[in-house]
Structure formats: structure tokens, C-alpha cells
Write an enzyme that holds these catalytic residues in place. Structure first.
Site, PDB file in Angstrom:
ATOM      1  N   CYS A   1      64.517  27.169  27.588  1.00 44.19           N
ATOM      2  CA  CYS A   1      63.536  26.078  27.943  1.00 44.19           C
ATOM      3  C   CYS A   1      62.661  26.733  27.348  1.00 44.19           C
ATOM      4  O   CYS A   1      61.762  27.504  27.900  1.00 44.19           O
ATOM      5  CB  CYS A   1      63.277  25.582  29.194  1.00 44.19           C
ATOM      6  SG  CYS A   1      61.622  24.104  29.437  1.00 44.19           S
TER       7      CYS A   1
ATOM      8  N   ASN B   1      74.658  24.639  18.866  1.00 43.74           N
ATOM      9  CA  ASN B   1      73.170  23.287  18.831  1.00 43.74           C
ATOM     10  C   ASN B   1      71.752  23.966  17.778  1.00 43.74           C
ATOM     11  O   ASN B   1      71.200  24.979  17.584  1.00 43.74           O
ATOM     12  CB  ASN B   1      72.830  23.375  20.664  1.00 43.74           C
ATOM     13  CG  ASN B   1      71.330  22.853  21.107  1.00 43.74           C
ATOM     14  OD1 ASN B   1      70.395  22.872  21.490  1.00 43.74           O
ATOM     15  ND2 ASN B   1      71.763  21.640  20.394  1.00 43.74           N
ATOM     16  N   GLY B   2      71.212  22.404  17.431  1.00 42.53           N
ATOM     17  CA  GLY B   2      70.022  22.156  16.735  1.00 42.53           C
ATOM     18  C   GLY B   2      70.808  21.810  15.541  1.00 42.53           C
ATOM     19  O   GLY B   2      71.365  22.250  14.691  1.00 42.53           O
TER      20      GLY B   2
ATOM     21  N   LYS C   1      72.830  28.438  28.351  1.00 43.55           N
ATOM     22  CA  LYS C   1      72.019  27.667  27.158  1.00 43.55           C
ATOM     23  C   LYS C   1      71.073  28.561  27.113  1.00 43.55           C
ATOM     24  O   LYS C   1      70.162  29.021  28.179  1.00 43.55           O
ATOM     25  CB  LYS C   1      72.021  26.424  27.293  1.00 43.55           C
ATOM     26  CG  LYS C   1      71.301  25.432  26.338  1.00 43.55           C
ATOM     27  CD  LYS C   1      71.310  24.117  26.462  1.00 43.55           C
ATOM     28  CE  LYS C   1      71.534  23.612  24.546  1.00 43.55           C
ATOM     29  NZ  LYS C   1      69.621  24.308  24.659  1.00 43.55           N
TER      30      LYS C   1
ATOM     31  N   GLY D   1      71.764  17.375  21.304  1.00 37.64           N
ATOM     32  CA  GLY D   1      70.724  16.811  22.428  1.00 37.64           C
ATOM     33  C   GLY D   1      69.392  15.566  21.540  1.00 37.64           C
ATOM     34  O   GLY D   1      70.245  14.180  22.020  1.00 37.64           O
TER      35      GLY D   1
ATOM     36  N   PRO E   1      71.810  19.118  27.512  1.00 36.17           N
ATOM     37  CA  PRO E   1      71.774  18.521  28.645  1.00 36.17           C
ATOM     38  C   PRO E   1      69.748  18.833  28.051  1.00 36.17           C
ATOM     39  O   PRO E   1      69.300  19.340  27.341  1.00 36.17           O
ATOM     40  CB  PRO E   1      71.192  19.534  30.026  1.00 36.17           C
ATOM     41  CG  PRO E   1      71.335  20.728  28.660  1.00 36.17           C
ATOM     42  CD  PRO E   1      72.255  20.767  28.042  1.00 36.17           C
ATOM     43  N   MET E   2      69.515  17.809  28.599  1.00 38.78           N
ATOM     44  CA  MET E   2      67.972  17.289  28.141  1.00 38.78           C
ATOM     45  C   MET E   2      66.983  17.101  29.013  1.00 38.78           C
ATOM     46  O   MET E   2      66.787  15.968  29.614  1.00 38.78           O
ATOM     47  CB  MET E   2      67.945  16.611  26.866  1.00 38.78           C
ATOM     48  CG  MET E   2      67.957  17.133  25.602  1.00 38.78           C
ATOM     49  SD  MET E   2      68.213  15.694  24.115  1.00 38.78           S
ATOM     50  CE  MET E   2      69.337  14.443  24.819  1.00 38.78           C
TER      51      MET E   2
END
Length: 327
Positions: A101, A201-202, A140, A225, A17-18
Site C-alpha cells: 500500500c 498484478n498490474g 502482496k 484490481g 484486495p482494494m
């Protein structure tokens, strides 16, 4: 295969999700390359509470694109539960809770990554959302607020005990934002602590990086992402490499511009000509990255307000690139 609660994903490669990126048009483009799960951009639980039309547009669940996860952010357990029920009614397959976020306007309200500093509240939010819906709930997060407070493993245990079906971990702290290298070792530690699926993630920006993430962390899935911005085909490349060890080349100019034009059409249909073209500017900058004269074309595109003018510029640019490629 990756199972999230009762939901069986076709593969463990996931669109992250972005905010400002994974809107319905972009999700449609990415769906062509068949990731196991497509995540929408985060929506404000409080905005849904106040019946924001624009926020409801962001949910935008397309019944032809399945499965889809919609992410919510907030700090009030009751309001988060209410938002989750609303999104479930829109047809989402998964509710994801944002606890990562880093932007100031989110964390100043105790939301997003700020919840890494309040794990008891994080647990209450997860419990409230899980109790409110029938579909799986996921989380997340980031590693922690900073390197001195790495709490992802503890949060993962709380999430599991609170009924979450999966946790995705971005291997950076809030203070890092998107700078520096993601710490995959910390993701591996999270994987060791819980039995629910852990998604890494990353810095997953290539098929080889995706395989390395699996190998180094033993995670259950990978989430892509920023590397997918301007490269939606990356999901197909990753799946081919993971399944068969095959390297798929970047699309040729003709295919790349076919994707771009389809994306523009979807964006304009979704947002209208004026707003749609404005929203496409960032996507076009990402699509053009690394191409000859990209900066000049980007500057020209940023002045365009009509679909006819945009198509003319793109047609000219495509022809120029095709001639260069042939020579």
C-alpha cells in the site's frame, strides 16, 4: 489450477484486495463470475487489536463465497499475528499480508509499502503470522520503494523461507503509485527466484492482457484490481479466453443495469440506506464509464440520498440508453 498451501483454487484468476472497493457487497457481485480467489480490502491489525466494530465489518466473510482471502496491514509482528487469528476465526481461507500500500497515512507508520525498506521486519511479520494460524499465509507487495531499490525478488525469497504459501507482485514501485506501465519483466524475475506460486498484478485489464501476463512472466496466477471496478464481469471474460480462446462481449444495457441494481441492493443491506448510497456513488461512476451522458448522470447521482430517487434516475437512464442502442 493454482495451489496455495493446502488450498486448491479452481482457477488462477484472482480479485485483488482494494481499499474502499472490495467490501462484502462487491465481493458478492464478483463471485458470480467465479474467480479462483476473492480478496477482501485490507484491514488494520491495530484496529482489530482495539476491537474496532467497523474494521470487523470489513472482514465480512460470507460462507457462500469461497475461497476468500482477507488482507491485513501493520508493522508489529505480535499484533499482526493476533489479527490473523481473529480473521481465521471469522472463516477466512487465506491471510494476506499487505506490503504494497503506497498511501502516506499507511507508510508513515512503517506499514504497507514501507516494509519494502525494512525486509528483516517484513520477514519477522510473515514468520509471526504463519506461526499464528493454520490457514495459508500470502504476501502482496510492490517491486520496491523506487526504481533504485527493486527488492521484490529478495522479499519473495524471505517470504518463502518464512513460510508464506504465495506472493503477489504488483509491477510498480511505491513512488509510481498507479501511474506508468507495470514492469512485467520484474515479475518474471521474481518467478525465477522462488518455488512458491507467484501471482502477477498490474495492467491486467483485458482477457488478452491476462494471457500476455502468463506468457511473459510464467507466473502462476493473475490478479485483477482497478480493471474490475465497474466491470466485475471481466473475470468471466478472462476465464473464457484462457480456457477456450473465446471473446465474451461487454454486457448489454439490460444486463449491465441488472448487475448495478443488485449491487445497490447488497450495498444498502450491508451499510444502510444513507451510507450504502454514498458508498455506491464511486461504483456507479465506474459502471457508467464510457456510456453516453455518463458525467451528467454521475453528477445527478452524487446529489441523491434516497433509494427511491436513485432507482428513478437509474430507470430513466437505462431507458434512454436502451432507446439509443435500438436506434
Amino acid at each position: 489450477m493454482l495451489k496455495v498451501g493446502t488450498l486448491q483454487l479452481a482457477n488462477p484468476v484472482i480479485l485483488a484486495p482494494m481499499a474502499g472497493v472490495t467490501d462484502p457487497p462487491f465481493r458478492k457481485i464478483v463471485s458470480w463470475y467465479r474467480p479462483g480467489l476473492i480478496c477482501g480490502e485490507m484491514v488494520s491489525a491495530m484496529a482489530l487489536h482495539y476491537n474496532s466494530k467497523r474494521t470487523k465489518e470489513l472482514i465480512g466473510v460470507d460462507p457462500t463465497i469461497k475461497p476468500v482471502s482477507i488482507q491485513i496491514f501493520g508493522s508489529d509482528p505480535a499484533v499482526m499475528a493476533e489479527a490473523a487469528r481473529t480473521i481465521e476465526a471469522y472463516g477466512a481461507d487465506i491471510i494476506d499480508i499487505n506490503m504494497g500500500c503506497p498511501v502516506p497515512k499507511v507508510v508513515k507508520n512503517g506499514e504497507g509499502a514501507a516494509l519494502l525498506n525494512n525486509l528483516p521486519l517484513a520477514g519477522r511479520i510473515i514468520e509471526s503470522v504463519v506461526a499464528a494460524v493454520r490457514i495459508p499465509v500470502t504476501v502482496k507487495c510492490r517491486l520496491g520503494w523506487d526504481r533504485e531499490h527493486l527488492v521484490a525478488a529478495e522479499l519473495a525469497e524471505i517470504a518463502e523461507n518464512s513460510g508464506a504459501a504465495m506472493i503477489a507482485v504488483h509491477g510498480r514501485t511505491r513512488e509510481q503509485y498507479y501511474h506508468g506501465r507495470a514492469d512485467w519483466e520484474q515479475i518474471a524475475l521474481v518467478k525465477q527466484r522462488v518455488t512458491i506460486p507467484v501471482v502477477g498484478n498490474g495492467d491486467v485489464d483485458s482477457p488478452q492482457a491476462a494471457k500476455a501476463m502468463f506468457d511473459q512472466t510464467r507466473c502462476d496466477g493473475v490478479m485483477i484490481g482497478q480493471a474490475a471496478m465497474g466491470r466485475p464481469w471481466l473475470f468471466g471474460q478472462i476465464l473464457a479466453y484462457l480456457d477456450k480462446g473465446v471473446i465474451i462481449a461487454e454486457p448489454q444495457i439490460e444486463e449491465r443495469f441488472k448487475i448495478i441494481k443488485e449491487h445497490i441492493g447488497l450495498q444498502v443491506a450491508y451499510a444502510g440506506e444513507k451510507r450504502g448510497i454514498k458508498e455506491m456513488r464511486k461504483h456507479l461512476a465506474w459502471y457508467f464509464k464510457g456510456l453516453p451522458a455518463a458525467a451528467r448522470i454521475r453528477d445527478k447521482v452524487n446529489q441523491i440520498t434516497s433509494i427511491e430517487a436513485l432507482q428513478a434516475v437509474l430507470g430513466e437512464y437505462q431507458e434512454t440508453l436502451s432507446v439509443r442502442h435500438e436506434t
